[in-house]
Motif scaffolding. Structure first.
Motif, PDB file in Angstrom:
ATOM      1  N   UNK A 174      -0.277  69.378 181.286  1.00  0.00           N
ATOM      2  CA  UNK A 174      -0.460  68.151 182.075  1.00  0.00           C
ATOM      3  C   UNK A 174      -1.566  67.305 181.449  1.00  0.00           C
ATOM      4  N   UNK A 175      -1.344  66.003 181.376  1.00  0.00           N
ATOM      5  CA  UNK A 175      -2.307  65.101 180.756  1.00  0.00           C
ATOM      6  C   UNK A 175      -3.631  65.117 181.527  1.00  0.00           C
ATOM      7  N   UNK A 176      -4.742  65.313 180.800  1.00  0.00           N
ATOM      8  CA  UNK A 176      -6.071  65.321 181.437  1.00  0.00           C
ATOM      9  C   UNK A 176      -6.931  64.145 180.996  1.00  0.00           C
ATOM     10  N   UNK A 177      -6.356  63.195 180.285  1.00  0.00           N
ATOM     11  CA  UNK A 177      -7.123  62.059 179.783  1.00  0.00           C
ATOM     12  C   UNK A 177      -7.830  61.331 180.927  1.00  0.00           C
ATOM     13  N   UNK A 178      -9.161  61.235 180.810  1.00  0.00           N
ATOM     14  CA  UNK A 178     -10.009  60.564 181.801  1.00  0.00           C
ATOM     15  C   UNK A 178      -9.971  61.223 183.180  1.00  0.00           C
ATOM     16  N   UNK A 179      -9.419  62.431 183.267  1.00  0.00           N
ATOM     17  CA  UNK A 179      -9.447  63.185 184.513  1.00  0.00           C
ATOM     18  C   UNK A 179     -10.704  64.069 184.535  1.00  0.00           C
ATOM     19  N   UNK A 180     -11.199  64.383 185.736  1.00  0.00           N
ATOM     20  CA  UNK A 180     -12.369  65.243 185.829  1.00  0.00           C
ATOM     21  C   UNK A 180     -11.952  66.708 185.737  1.00  0.00           C
ATOM     22  N   UNK A 181     -12.693  67.443 184.927  1.00  0.00           N
ATOM     23  CA  UNK A 181     -12.410  68.849 184.636  1.00  0.00           C
ATOM     24  C   UNK A 181     -13.648  69.663 184.984  1.00  0.00           C
ATOM     25  N   UNK A 182     -13.435  70.843 185.536  1.00  0.00           N
ATOM     26  CA  UNK A 182     -14.556  71.694 185.948  1.00  0.00           C
ATOM     27  C   UNK A 182     -14.866  72.740 184.868  1.00  0.00           C
ATOM     28  N   UNK A 183     -16.151  72.817 184.530  1.00  0.00           N
ATOM     29  CA  UNK A 183     -16.651  73.826 183.589  1.00  0.00           C
ATOM     30  C   UNK A 183     -17.626  74.717 184.354  1.00  0.00           C
ATOM     31  N   UNK A 184     -17.456  76.030 184.244  1.00  0.00           N
ATOM     32  CA  UNK A 184     -18.305  76.987 184.980  1.00  0.00           C
ATOM     33  C   UNK A 184     -19.133  77.822 184.011  1.00  0.00           C
TER      34      UNK A 184
END
Length: 462
Positions: A174-184
């Motif tokens: 799924x396209x994640x361009x300019x979407x917020x992603x969580x890093x833990x």
């Protein structure tokens, strides 16, 4: 990439004056956004008297092989009100980390690794830093079993450096361009003598992880402190699961902490370090140039990216790399701008411009959800006293915590018990790659779900 200073206005009213558990949000509220206190106040303290005191202490250790392994306790007024485990994390710009696996080409991915490399030590603005901006600082020494955990919510917006790149999720594309992603992120002090901590970074959406052990060795020369990676610190290991578990090993250079006598701390790097990827057979040699005694600090770095044989890897100097193996060369200032030039070209291209960049704020658990041995809560009394300039009280509380750690160690010795970390399988490993325990995997899974709950540790080190 957007400067995180643009993010600051949106969160400033939720920020504590320093990353202190004493001022974290109450239970049931949103998790605390933890950023350096310099973001809230632009006024830097006068550190000249601190440095004179520090210098008088350090002079006792001239000739000691590794002062990092020696038991001595600095008074609280010489410390920044920040736990060590919170301070060291390498994720000052997480968008560069999550984009490493985007390029379709192996050289493009190595360039993305290098972009991450040059952003990992920002940690502050003109007042507080690790390396790149402002002044160095001394956080609290970690205690055995102490741990720190946090998330970053980061926009997947780092531009492609070279060639085609796809910003997609690791499992469903799924396209994640300019979407917020969580890093833990989770880190734990796994050993006290020598002082070693293990860390693990996880971004399941993009299918990328990082892990390693942090350990420093330090030697005081009389005018400066030379800091090198400890024996158990073999670098940062980045794995791109969506690229058939392609792994990169990034080793750390030595650094010098100077300015002790003149009362203005500064960090210089003059060493060689390496980044290797056996699967793509691409290697980087980075050479940080030694500074001249005269003139301004230049902070120059040179580098070469080339194809290598992982089974016969014996080149350690840029000049030893045959020209027909070279894929690209790097040059620039590691505190400012770094460029790369592809083989066969004379036109440099920008790899990273550090000038507008500031660290992305961490999202930490609310104080009510933190355990007693979780860094911000563990050091809350010391932090509160330092921020209120009650340095005698801060030193008293700090020494009580350190004494409690010694008492626990004595009790374990009497019972002939070895310390076992909670979130990692072993205190150290021979290959420098820490392995998560089942509890460690659950803790990271909880972070991804924003479930801050953890059972209290059955055994604590302090």
């Amino acid at each position: 990439m957007n400067s995180s200073s643009q993010d600051l206005s949106a969160i400033k009213d939720r920020v504590s004056p320093a990353p202190s558990a004493a001022t974290s949000t109450a239970s049931g509220e949103a998790p605390t956004v933890s950023i350096p206190g310099a973001y809230v106040s632009d006024k830097a303290p006068d550190d000249s008297s601190k440095l004179k005191t520090l210098l008088s202490i350090l002079r006792k250790f001239i000739g000691v092989a590794d002062i990092a392994s020696v038991r001595f306790s600095l008074p609280a007024q010489l410390l920044e009100p920040t736990p060590n485990l919170e301070y060291w994390n390498y994720l000052d710009r997480p968008e560069t980390f999550i984009s490493i696996g985007d390029p379709e080409d192996g050289l493009g991915r190595m360039l993305a690794v290098l972009r991450f490399w040059f952003t990992k030590d920002l940690n502050g603005n003109k007042d507080i830093q690790k390396y790149v901006k402002g002044k160095p600082c001394k956080p609290y020494n970690s205690t055995l079993g102490e741990f720190f955990r946090c998330n970053w919510e980061v926009e997947d917006n780092a531009p492609s450096i070279l060639g085609d790149a796809k910003k997609v999720t690791a499992t469903t594309s799924t396209d994640t361009t300019n979407q917020f992603v969580r890093v833990s992120y989770i880190t734990e002090q796994t050993s006290h003598h020598p002082p070693v901590s293990a860390f693990f970074v996880d971004c399941p959406v993009k299918g990328i992880t990082a892990r390693g052990f942090d350990q420093l060795s330090a030697k005081f020369t009389g005018t400066s402190i030379r800091v090198t990676p400890g024996a158990h610190n073999l670098g940062i290991f980045i794995t791109i699961q969506s690229r058939d578990n392609e792994e990169y090993q990034l080793t750390h250079p030595a650094a010098h902490l100077g300015g002790l006598i003149r009362g203005s701390l500064s960090v210089t790097v003059a060493d060689t370090c390496f980044i290797t990827c056996p699967k793509t057979k691409i290697k980087v040699i980075l050479h940080y140039l030694e500074e001249s005694w005269l003139g301004r600090t230049q902070n120059k770095v040179l580098g070469v990216i080339y194809t290598y044989d992982p089974q016969n890897d014996n080149r350690t100097r840029i000049k030893d790399v045959p020209e027909n193996d070279v894929l690209a060369k790097l040059e620039g200032c590691w505190t400012d701008q770094v460029n790369f030039t592809l083989a066969g070209s004379k036109d440099p291209q920008s790899l990273i411009d550090l000038k507008p960049l500031f660290p992305t704020p961490k999202i930490v658990p609310p104080s009510a959800s933190q355990l007693p041995n979780e860094s911000q809560r563990f050091w809350a009394g010391v932090t509160s006293a330092i921020l209120n300039k009650q340095f005698s009280q801060a030193t008293k509380v700090k020494q009580e915590l350190e004494e409690r750690q010694r008492e626990k160690a004595t009790e374990r010795a009497e019972r002939q018990e070895d310390w076992k970390p909670r979130f990692f399988e072993n205190a150290v490993t021979a290959d420098g790659r820490p392995e998560l325990t089942e509890e460690g995997r659950r803790a990271l899974k909880g972070l991804q779900a924003e479930d801050w709950h953890l059972e209290e540790s059955t055994v604590i080190g302090a």
